[in-house]
Design a protein around this motif. Structure first.
Motif, PDB file in Angstrom:
ATOM      1  N   LEU A   1    -101.222  61.810 -35.794  1.00 15.15           N
ATOM      2  CA  LEU A   1    -101.078  61.680 -37.244  1.00 15.15           C
ATOM      3  C   LEU A   1    -101.614  60.337 -37.714  1.00 15.15           C
ATOM      4  O   LEU A   1    -101.874  59.436 -36.916  1.00 15.15           O
ATOM      5  CB  LEU A   1     -99.600  61.793 -37.635  1.00 15.15           C
ATOM      6  N   GLY A   2    -101.742  60.216 -39.031  1.00 14.68           N
ATOM      7  CA  GLY A   2    -102.179  58.960 -39.641  1.00 14.68           C
ATOM      8  C   GLY A   2    -100.993  58.112 -40.067  1.00 14.68           C
ATOM      9  O   GLY A   2    -100.141  57.744 -39.264  1.00 14.68           O
ATOM     10  N   ASN A   3    -100.904  57.831 -41.363  1.00 17.89           N
ATOM     11  CA  ASN A   3     -99.903  56.912 -41.895  1.00 17.89           C
ATOM     12  C   ASN A   3     -98.511  57.554 -41.923  1.00 17.89           C
ATOM     13  O   ASN A   3     -98.224  58.404 -42.762  1.00 17.89           O
ATOM     14  CB  ASN A   3    -100.320  56.493 -43.307  1.00 17.89           C
ATOM     15  N   LEU A   4     -97.641  57.123 -41.034  1.00 20.21           N
ATOM     16  CA  LEU A   4     -96.289  57.673 -40.972  1.00 20.21           C
ATOM     17  C   LEU A   4     -95.390  57.114 -42.064  1.00 20.21           C
ATOM     18  O   LEU A   4     -94.302  57.643 -42.325  1.00 20.21           O
ATOM     19  CB  LEU A   4     -95.647  57.387 -39.611  1.00 20.21           C
ATOM     20  N   ASP A   5     -95.830  56.036 -42.710  1.00 23.92           N
ATOM     21  CA  ASP A   5     -94.991  55.383 -43.705  1.00 23.92           C
ATOM     22  C   ASP A   5     -95.409  55.685 -45.140  1.00 23.92           C
ATOM     23  O   ASP A   5     -94.991  54.991 -46.072  1.00 23.92           O
ATOM     24  CB  ASP A   5     -94.985  53.873 -43.454  1.00 23.92           C
ATOM     25  N   ALA A   6     -96.231  56.722 -45.335  1.00 20.06           N
ATOM     26  CA  ALA A   6     -96.510  57.215 -46.680  1.00 20.06           C
ATOM     27  C   ALA A   6     -95.311  58.022 -47.152  1.00 20.06           C
ATOM     28  O   ALA A   6     -94.742  58.811 -46.383  1.00 20.06           O
ATOM     29  CB  ALA A   6     -97.770  58.083 -46.678  1.00 20.06           C
ATOM     30  N   TYR A   7     -94.913  57.815 -48.397  1.00 20.41           N
ATOM     31  CA  TYR A   7     -93.762  58.515 -48.962  1.00 20.41           C
ATOM     32  C   TYR A   7     -94.228  59.552 -49.975  1.00 20.41           C
ATOM     33  O   TYR A   7     -95.124  59.298 -50.778  1.00 20.41           O
ATOM     34  CB  TYR A   7     -92.816  57.529 -49.658  1.00 20.41           C
ATOM     35  N   ARG A   8     -93.575  60.725 -49.921  1.00 18.26           N
ATOM     36  CA  ARG A   8     -93.891  61.795 -50.862  1.00 18.26           C
ATOM     37  C   ARG A   8     -92.593  62.426 -51.377  1.00 18.26           C
ATOM     38  O   ARG A   8     -91.561  62.407 -50.707  1.00 18.26           O
ATOM     39  CB  ARG A   8     -94.750  62.887 -50.199  1.00 18.26           C
ATOM     40  N   ASP A   9     -92.701  62.994 -52.561  1.00 18.18           N
ATOM     41  CA  ASP A   9     -91.622  63.757 -53.175  1.00 18.18           C
ATOM     42  C   ASP A   9     -91.888  65.224 -52.829  1.00 18.18           C
ATOM     43  O   ASP A   9     -92.728  65.872 -53.437  1.00 18.18           O
ATOM     44  CB  ASP A   9     -91.648  63.517 -54.683  1.00 18.18           C
ATOM     45  N   TRP A  10     -91.174  65.736 -51.799  1.00 20.03           N
ATOM     46  CA  TRP A  10     -91.459  67.068 -51.264  1.00 20.03           C
ATOM     47  C   TRP A  10     -90.438  68.100 -51.740  1.00 20.03           C
ATOM     48  O   TRP A  10     -89.235  67.908 -51.585  1.00 20.03           O
ATOM     49  CB  TRP A  10     -91.424  67.051 -49.731  1.00 20.03           C
ATOM     50  N   GLY A  11     -90.932  69.224 -52.280  1.00 18.88           N
ATOM     51  CA  GLY A  11     -90.070  70.325 -52.662  1.00 18.88           C
ATOM     52  C   GLY A  11     -90.560  71.632 -52.076  1.00 18.88           C
ATOM     53  O   GLY A  11     -91.550  71.672 -51.331  1.00 18.88           O
ATOM     54  N   PHE A  12     -89.866  72.717 -52.423  1.00 17.89           N
ATOM     55  CA  PHE A  12     -90.180  74.046 -51.911  1.00 17.89           C
ATOM     56  C   PHE A  12     -91.038  74.805 -52.922  1.00 17.89           C
ATOM     57  O   PHE A  12     -90.679  74.926 -54.095  1.00 17.89           O
ATOM     58  CB  PHE A  12     -88.883  74.804 -51.632  1.00 17.89           C
ATOM     59  N   ALA A  13     -92.173  75.325 -52.463  1.00 16.52           N
ATOM     60  CA  ALA A  13     -93.117  76.006 -53.346  1.00 16.52           C
ATOM     61  C   ALA A  13     -92.476  77.160 -54.106  1.00 16.52           C
ATOM     62  O   ALA A  13     -92.798  77.416 -55.269  1.00 16.52           O
ATOM     63  CB  ALA A  13     -94.320  76.501 -52.543  1.00 16.52           C
ATOM     64  N   GLY A  14     -91.552  77.875 -53.454  1.00 18.88           N
ATOM     65  CA  GLY A  14     -90.885  78.990 -54.118  1.00 18.88           C
ATOM     66  C   GLY A  14     -90.099  78.561 -55.343  1.00 18.88           C
ATOM     67  O   GLY A  14     -89.967  79.326 -56.313  1.00 18.88           O
TER      68      GLY A  14
END
Length: 341
Positions: free
Chosen positions: A209-222
């Protein structure tokens, strides 16, 4: 009389979940698909007898005009795009043609052929890029950091211009990262859960993997496709951020996914510089207050549950093909089948 919807990108993750939701709500659903030598209908195989597929391409105006004319939709959902950020660096012109100008062509097709139809445009948190405030909301200035990001900015403003210039009902949904077991394998979340499943089943030994310290706001597509639909049920068109209001790092995602199969990610993950972006987007966090108040929308699936369902689905997929190794007889036990997602 049931409503009619036209979905571009119906074969993708969001398109498949949206088609399911609309069918549940008694819509007649049309889907725009590109002609391919080997069609990829895997995400909508269970819907093929319930939807009408029309051939078309976001780079070809005449095909879009024809699709809108044939479907005569009440609602158009433009979900089609070249949506992989990494590819946008190697194919910037193609990304601009499909993701940016493609959205304009959809607006133009509706304006010409079905001007009363309501239009949803899939905008993206990648438009915020090098963020100028946290959390990001509808009023946050854009600072895209990839050809994909600035193509989406073009599409965003095209949507607003058609709304204001032609009094069309056009909405932007600025969706933050949303995932599912149907996510493309090239995206980091599915890359992670697929690799975890392969390692758990004895088919692989490492994950790069690349950058392990990137932060994202992750939700469920459904959950997120319901927000798209809600936008087009309002009396007046507007633009909305759709997010969970939580940010998690890639490292957290990796840790949870490996933990689901009883493994320590540090024993398997290798950081590879080739997977870093030319211009990094380090922290995205959405503020979905407006959507909550105006649409009555909120996410239902937590980050932890999302990681669990994706990992489970990939483990079950490999076990169906290769069988269950003795040492992994109880690697995932959530009490739910992946088919439920």
């Amino acid at each position: 009389m049931s409503k009619i919807a036209l979905i571009t990108g119906i074969t993708g993750q969001d398109g498949s979940y949206l088609a399911e939701w609309l069918l549940e709500n008694n819509y007649s659903v049309y889907g725009l698909v590109r002609r391919l030598s080997t069609p990829n209908y895997s995400r909508i195989e269970h819907l093929l007898d319930k939807v009408t597929l029309l051939e078309g391409d976001l780079t070809d105006q005449s095909s879009l005009d024809a699709a809108v004319t044939e479907a005569k939709p009440d609602e158009v959902y433009n979900l089609a795009a070249q949506s992989f950020v990494a590819t946008s660096w190697t194919q910037p012109v193609a990304t601009g043609e499909v993701t940016g100008l493609g959205a304009l062509r959809v607006m133009e097709a509706v304006r010409r052929c079905c001007p009363d139809a309501k239009v949803y445009q899939a905008s993206s948190s990648e438009m915020f890029g090098k963020v100028l405030e946290t959390p990001q909301r509808e009023t946050t200035p854009f600072y895209p950091r990839s050809p994909y990001g600035f193509a989406k900015v073009y599409a965003y403003w095209a949507t607003i211009n058609y709304r204001e210039s032609y009094e069309m009902f056009c909405c932007n949904g600025i969706l933050f990262n949303h995932e599912s077991p149907r996510r493309g394998i090239e995206f980091v979340t599915r890359k992670i859960t697929d690799a975890v499943a392969r390692i758990a089943c004895g088919l692989d030994k490492e994950l790069r993997l690349g950058n392990l310290d990137a932060y994202r706001d992750w939700g469920f597509a459904g959950d997120y496709v319901k927000a798209m639909w809600l936008m087009l049920q309002q009396e007046t068109p507007d633009d909305y951020v759709i997010a969970t209001n939580e940010a998690h790092s890639v490292r957290e995602f990796v840790d949870l996914a490996f933990s689901e199969v009883g493994l320590n990610y540090e024993d398997y993950v290798v950081v590879d510089p080739k997977y870093f972006r030319p211009a990094e987007v380090n922290y995205l966090l959405g503020d979905a207050t407006k959507a909550k108040e105006a649409l009555g929308w909120k996410p239902e699936v937590s980050f932890e549950k999302l990681v669990r369902m994706m990992t489970l689905a990939d483990v079950e997929r490999y076990e169906k093909i290769y069988g269950k190794p003795e040492e992994s007889a109880s690697i995932v036990n959530t009490g739910r089948s992946a088919q439920e997602y």
